[in-house]
Design a protein around this motif. Sequence first.
Motif, short mmCIF file in Angstrom:
data_model
loop_
_atom_site.label_atom_id
_atom_site.label_comp_id
_atom_site.label_asym_id
_atom_site.label_seq_id
_atom_site.Cartn_x
_atom_site.Cartn_y
_atom_site.Cartn_z
N GLN A 129 0.86 -1.18 0.00
CA GLN A 129 0.00 0.00 0.00
C GLN A 129 0.89 1.23 0.00
O GLN A 129 1.56 1.54 1.00
N ILE A 130 0.94 1.92 -1.14
CA ILE A 130 1.80 3.09 -1.30
C ILE A 130 0.95 4.32 -1.05
O ILE A 130 -0.03 4.58 -1.76
N SER A 131 1.33 5.09 -0.06
CA SER A 131 0.50 6.22 0.33
C SER A 131 0.56 7.36 -0.67
O SER A 131 -0.38 8.12 -0.81
N LYS A 132 1.68 7.52 -1.36
CA LYS A 132 1.82 8.57 -2.36
C LYS A 132 2.42 7.97 -3.61
O LYS A 132 3.45 7.31 -3.54
N ARG A 133 1.79 8.24 -4.72
CA ARG A 133 2.35 7.79 -5.98
C ARG A 133 3.14 8.93 -6.59
O ARG A 133 2.60 9.97 -6.91
N VAL A 134 4.43 8.73 -6.75
CA VAL A 134 5.31 9.80 -7.20
C VAL A 134 5.33 9.85 -8.71
O VAL A 134 5.59 8.85 -9.37
N ASN A 135 5.04 11.04 -9.26
CA ASN A 135 5.08 11.26 -10.70
C ASN A 135 5.88 12.51 -11.00
O ASN A 135 6.09 13.35 -10.14
N SER A 136 6.30 12.64 -12.24
CA SER A 136 6.94 13.87 -12.67
C SER A 136 6.53 14.15 -14.09
O SER A 136 6.02 13.28 -14.79
N PHE A 137 6.73 15.40 -14.54
CA PHE A 137 6.42 15.73 -15.91
C PHE A 137 7.43 15.08 -16.83
O PHE A 137 8.46 14.61 -16.41
N GLU A 138 7.13 15.08 -18.10
CA GLU A 138 7.98 14.36 -19.04
C GLU A 138 9.42 14.84 -19.01
O GLU A 138 10.34 14.10 -19.26
N GLU A 139 9.61 16.15 -18.70
CA GLU A 139 10.98 16.66 -18.62
C GLU A 139 11.72 16.07 -17.44
O GLU A 139 12.94 16.18 -17.36
N GLY A 140 10.99 15.49 -16.48
CA GLY A 140 11.63 14.84 -15.34
C GLY A 140 12.16 15.80 -14.32
O GLY A 140 13.12 15.52 -13.63
N ALA A 141 11.53 16.96 -14.15
CA ALA A 141 12.09 17.96 -13.25
C ALA A 141 11.39 17.98 -11.91
O ALA A 141 12.04 17.82 -10.89
N ALA A 142 10.08 18.18 -11.90
CA ALA A 142 9.39 18.40 -10.63
C ALA A 142 8.50 17.23 -10.29
O ALA A 142 7.75 16.76 -11.13
N PRO A 143 8.57 16.74 -9.06
CA PRO A 143 7.70 15.64 -8.67
C PRO A 143 6.29 16.13 -8.37
O PRO A 143 6.10 17.25 -7.92
N SER A 144 5.31 15.29 -8.61
CA SER A 144 3.92 15.60 -8.32
C SER A 144 3.29 14.38 -7.69
O SER A 144 3.80 13.28 -7.81
N PHE A 145 2.17 14.55 -7.03
CA PHE A 145 1.57 13.43 -6.28
C PHE A 145 0.14 13.14 -6.72
O PHE A 145 -0.60 12.53 -6.00
N SER A 146 -0.24 13.56 -7.91
CA SER A 146 -1.57 13.26 -8.41
C SER A 146 -1.47 12.58 -9.75
O SER A 146 -1.01 13.19 -10.72
N PRO A 147 -1.87 11.33 -9.85
CA PRO A 147 -1.71 10.60 -11.10
C PRO A 147 -2.63 11.12 -12.21
O PRO A 147 -2.42 10.83 -13.37
N ALA A 148 -3.64 11.93 -11.87
CA ALA A 148 -4.59 12.35 -12.88
C ALA A 148 -4.34 13.77 -13.38
O ALA A 148 -5.05 14.26 -14.23
N LYS A 149 -3.38 14.47 -12.82
CA LYS A 149 -3.14 15.85 -13.22
C LYS A 149 -2.54 15.93 -14.61
O LYS A 149 -1.89 15.03 -15.07
N ARG A 150 -2.75 17.06 -15.24
CA ARG A 150 -2.21 17.30 -16.57
C ARG A 150 -1.43 18.59 -16.55
O ARG A 150 -1.72 19.51 -15.78
N ASP A 151 -0.47 18.71 -17.45
CA ASP A 151 0.25 19.96 -17.63
C ASP A 151 -0.58 20.81 -18.59
O ASP A 151 -0.53 20.65 -19.81
N THR A 152 -1.41 21.71 -18.03
CA THR A 152 -2.35 22.48 -18.84
C THR A 152 -1.68 23.64 -19.57
O THR A 152 -2.37 24.47 -20.17
N THR A 153 -0.36 23.73 -19.52
CA THR A 153 0.34 24.77 -20.28
C THR A 153 0.81 24.27 -21.64
O THR A 153 1.20 25.06 -22.49
N VAL A 154 0.77 22.96 -21.87
CA VAL A 154 1.23 22.38 -23.14
C VAL A 154 0.04 21.69 -23.80
O VAL A 154 -0.43 20.65 -23.35
N VAL A 155 -0.45 22.29 -24.90
CA VAL A 155 -1.59 21.74 -25.63
C VAL A 155 -1.07 20.89 -26.78
O VAL A 155 -0.27 21.35 -27.60
N THR A 156 -1.54 19.66 -26.85
CA THR A 156 -1.07 18.75 -27.90
C THR A 156 -2.10 18.55 -28.99
O THR A 156 -1.79 18.00 -30.04
N GLY A 157 -3.36 18.99 -28.80
CA GLY A 157 -4.39 18.82 -29.82
C GLY A 157 -5.76 19.08 -29.25
O GLY A 157 -5.91 19.60 -28.12
N VAL A 158 -6.77 18.77 -30.04
CA VAL A 158 -8.15 18.94 -29.59
C VAL A 158 -8.91 17.65 -29.86
O VAL A 158 -8.54 16.85 -30.71
#
Length: 421
Positions: free
Chosen positions: A191-220
């Motif tokens: 049981q992992i209390s925090k799931r560690v994620n980072s953006f594709e650049e691998g710089a900053a860790p985040s703790f929400s698996p469902a978040k998106r980087d809303t500054t980079v639009v890839t399409g519609v």
Amino acid sequence: MKNYLSLIGKLLFIGVLFGVLYAYAMFQGGFVSWFLFYAMLPFILYMICIIFYPLSRWKITRSMSKSILQSGDSVTAYLTIRRKIPFPLYYCIIEEYVPESLERKGSRSETYQYMSNPSALSNKQKVKSVAFPWFKRKFEFRYEFSQVPRGEHHFHTIRVRTGDLLGFVKKQAYFTVPSNILVYPHRRKVQISKRVNSFEEGAAPSFSPAKRDTTVVTGVREYMPGDKFSWIDWKTTAKKNAVMTKEFEQQKSSDILLVLDAEESDEEKRLAFEGCVELSASLIHAYKGMSSQLAFLSLGEEPRYFPFTKDQDQQVFMNQHLARIEPDGKVPFADAILRQQQSMPNNLIVMLVTRKITAHLKSSVIRLKQNNARVVLFLIDSHERITGSEEQMLRELTISGIVVNVLTESQMTQQQFEVNT
């Protein structure tokens, strides 16, 4: 030479026995003395036949109920003995030479209550079975090994003993019957209390698996239930006359490097090392179904590295290595980390699994944190062995930004691992 002398000794014994009985019958005379002499003749002839009986020509095979199992499981061995000459044997004793690696109990969650006293789990086993084959050309033995410990266990030698009805003549033979079983470490749910994620650049860790980087639009794409109102692309909606939402770059889970401490230690830390192996196997299995890529590194006598991959064969190789690994590293774990750090890529999530903390290791872990996104330390040891100075070093690591998990008897005896990452 020893066997030759033994054969001569047995023949001399039978000759003396025959001579004594014959002399007694000749000099004593009478029905009783001659009856005793003739009554013993079949036994004497049987003893001679036992001496020259080719016991070493027997064919013995061993089969195991399972060749691959997990620590703490049971396995049954089946011995089949075949012989060509149906010579009558009153009894037969089969003795299995149990490998030393089986002289302890396999670790399961309940066994970690003895982490401060691993000698309580010693399990010296003797396997002896008795049969009365008489004229049988084929007979079988069955015996069970319970609570088998982790490791690769090799069976080699079987001793067979037999003799005459009166016990005057005994005969034995040794047979080499190779067999082996591979015992994987026991795995539990993690049981992992925090799931560690980072953006594709691998710089900053985040703790929400469902978040998106809303500054980079890839399409519609077309609007779907659950999309936020702020994601609607109004220009494209007006052109296509349908509600369209922006497609953002998804977060990518950080790569994880799991490092196991396999430095040599005394027998008192044996059960703690088994806990380290079990935790490592459980973490590998837990991350197998996640989007994170996990690499594994064991630092023992010969460092073994398994690169980042989702290949199923690689998972098998990791488990096989964890089944065979022993604490045999001559280089201190802290020094081994520094040596490997030069070849490690930056911005990893590094998980260290060890059974002791030292000032040198504390410095190495802090130095490792400088080049990586996150460092997680798992310390497995008995609560009684963790000193005040070690607790202080763990607090200093926490202040330095290291995620510290201390697993003692109370945590290791649970049905699942509860860890922070």
